[in-house]
Design a protein around this motif. Structure first.
Motif, short mmCIF file in Angstrom:
data_model
loop_
_atom_site.label_atom_id
_atom_site.label_comp_id
_atom_site.label_asym_id
_atom_site.label_seq_id
_atom_site.Cartn_x
_atom_site.Cartn_y
_atom_site.Cartn_z
N GLY A 1 0.89 -1.33 -0.04
CA GLY A 1 0.03 -0.06 0.02
C GLY A 1 0.83 1.39 -0.04
N ALA A 2 2.11 1.16 0.24
CA ALA A 2 2.90 2.33 0.19
C ALA A 2 3.99 2.28 -1.03
N GLY A 3 3.60 1.33 -2.13
CA GLY A 3 4.63 1.29 -3.10
C GLY A 3 5.65 0.26 -3.20
N GLY A 4 5.75 -0.38 -2.15
CA GLY A 4 6.50 -1.37 -1.90
C GLY A 4 5.66 -2.94 -1.95
N HIS A 5 6.29 -3.93 -1.24
CA HIS A 5 5.71 -5.18 -1.25
C HIS A 5 6.28 -5.79 0.18
N HIS A 6 5.28 -7.06 0.45
CA HIS A 6 5.60 -7.77 1.56
C HIS A 6 5.81 -9.31 0.90
N ALA A 7 7.03 -9.69 1.53
CA ALA A 7 7.18 -11.23 0.70
C ALA A 7 6.64 -12.20 1.79
N SER A 8 5.92 -13.25 1.22
CA SER A 8 5.52 -14.37 2.14
C SER A 8 6.22 -15.40 1.18
N TRP A 9 6.62 -16.51 2.32
CA TRP A 9 7.06 -17.73 1.79
C TRP A 9 6.21 -18.82 1.77
N THR A 10 6.12 -19.66 0.55
CA THR A 10 5.36 -20.79 0.41
C THR A 10 6.14 -22.14 0.07
N GLU A 11 5.74 -23.16 0.70
CA GLU A 11 6.47 -24.31 0.47
C GLU A 11 6.21 -25.02 -0.71
N VAL A 12 7.21 -25.10 -1.49
CA VAL A 12 7.03 -26.00 -2.79
C VAL A 12 7.28 -27.42 -2.90
N ALA A 13 8.20 -27.97 -2.01
CA ALA A 13 8.62 -29.30 -2.06
C ALA A 13 9.66 -29.27 -0.71
N THR A 14 9.50 -30.71 -0.22
CA THR A 14 10.47 -31.21 0.63
C THR A 14 11.10 -32.28 -0.01
N PHE A 15 12.68 -32.39 0.09
CA PHE A 15 13.64 -33.30 -0.19
C PHE A 15 14.85 -33.45 0.47
N PHE A 16 15.59 -34.36 -0.01
CA PHE A 16 17.03 -34.40 0.59
C PHE A 16 17.96 -33.96 -0.38
N ALA A 17 19.07 -33.09 0.25
CA ALA A 17 20.13 -32.59 -0.46
C ALA A 17 21.53 -32.88 0.05
N ARG A 18 22.40 -32.49 -0.73
CA ARG A 18 23.80 -32.61 -0.37
C ARG A 18 24.24 -30.98 0.06
N ILE A 19 24.71 -30.83 1.14
CA ILE A 19 24.91 -29.09 1.59
C ILE A 19 26.44 -29.21 1.81
N GLU A 20 27.28 -28.49 1.09
CA GLU A 20 28.65 -28.40 1.25
C GLU A 20 28.98 -26.85 1.56
N PRO A 21 29.74 -26.57 2.72
CA PRO A 21 30.15 -25.23 2.97
C PRO A 21 31.23 -24.83 1.90
N VAL A 22 31.21 -23.78 1.53
CA VAL A 22 31.95 -23.08 0.24
C VAL A 22 32.92 -21.95 0.94
N ALA A 23 32.41 -21.02 1.56
CA ALA A 23 33.21 -19.81 2.12
C ALA A 23 32.41 -19.04 3.15
N ALA A 24 33.42 -18.59 3.92
CA ALA A 24 32.74 -17.72 5.11
C ALA A 24 33.68 -16.37 4.88
N THR A 25 33.24 -15.32 4.90
CA THR A 25 33.62 -14.04 4.87
C THR A 25 33.22 -13.02 5.78
N SER A 26 33.96 -12.08 6.42
CA SER A 26 33.54 -11.18 7.39
C SER A 26 34.19 -9.90 6.96
N ARG A 27 33.23 -8.76 7.01
CA ARG A 27 33.79 -7.43 6.31
C ARG A 27 32.97 -6.34 7.28
N PHE A 28 34.00 -5.51 7.50
CA PHE A 28 33.66 -4.31 8.57
C PHE A 28 32.82 -3.14 7.59
#
Length: 111
Positions: free
Chosen positions: A26-53
């Motif tokens: 109502g103010a020119g923006g939008h609100h995002a709501s998230w809807t579940e599409v599917a549930t499944f199994f995955a392989r998750i691998e961390p790649v990088a972690a960075t920190s900046r000030f």
């Protein structure tokens, strides 16, 4: 890039694929709501972690490579939930164009 056989046991993380639904606020923006599409199994691998000030605060970024079995509905702009963790999908590609797997480059948010 050639993808070799991936051990089925590597797909041990249960994730939820979610898509955003945008509603005008109502103010020119939008609100995002998230809807579940599917549930499944995955392989998750961390790649990088960075920190900046910047702006008198430390900004942390953690990225992961998430491999899933091929599905037509996975796309950038969606997100994966793994327990209380949220992984924003930045890119999705079929690494060897065989239609077996998709590799998602993600950024962890809200942690």
């Amino acid at each position: 890039m050639r993808t070799e056989f991936i051990d089925p046991g590597a797909f041990r993380h249960e994730v939820i694929l979610e898509a955003a639904s945008l509603t005008p606020d109502g103010a020119g923006g939008h609100h995002a709501s998230w809807t579940e599409v599917a549930t499944f199994f995955a392989r998750i691998e961390p790649v990088a972690a960075t920190s900046r000030f910047g702006g008198d605060q430390t900004l942390e970024t953690v990225t992961h490579r998430v491999t899933i079995r091929y599905r037509e509905d996975a796309a950038s702009g969606m997100r994966l939930k793994h327990g209380s963790r949220i992984l924003e999908i930045l890119t999705v590609h079929d690494p060897d164009e065989t239609g077996r797997y998709l590799v998602c480059r993600t950024r962890e948010i809200g942690r």
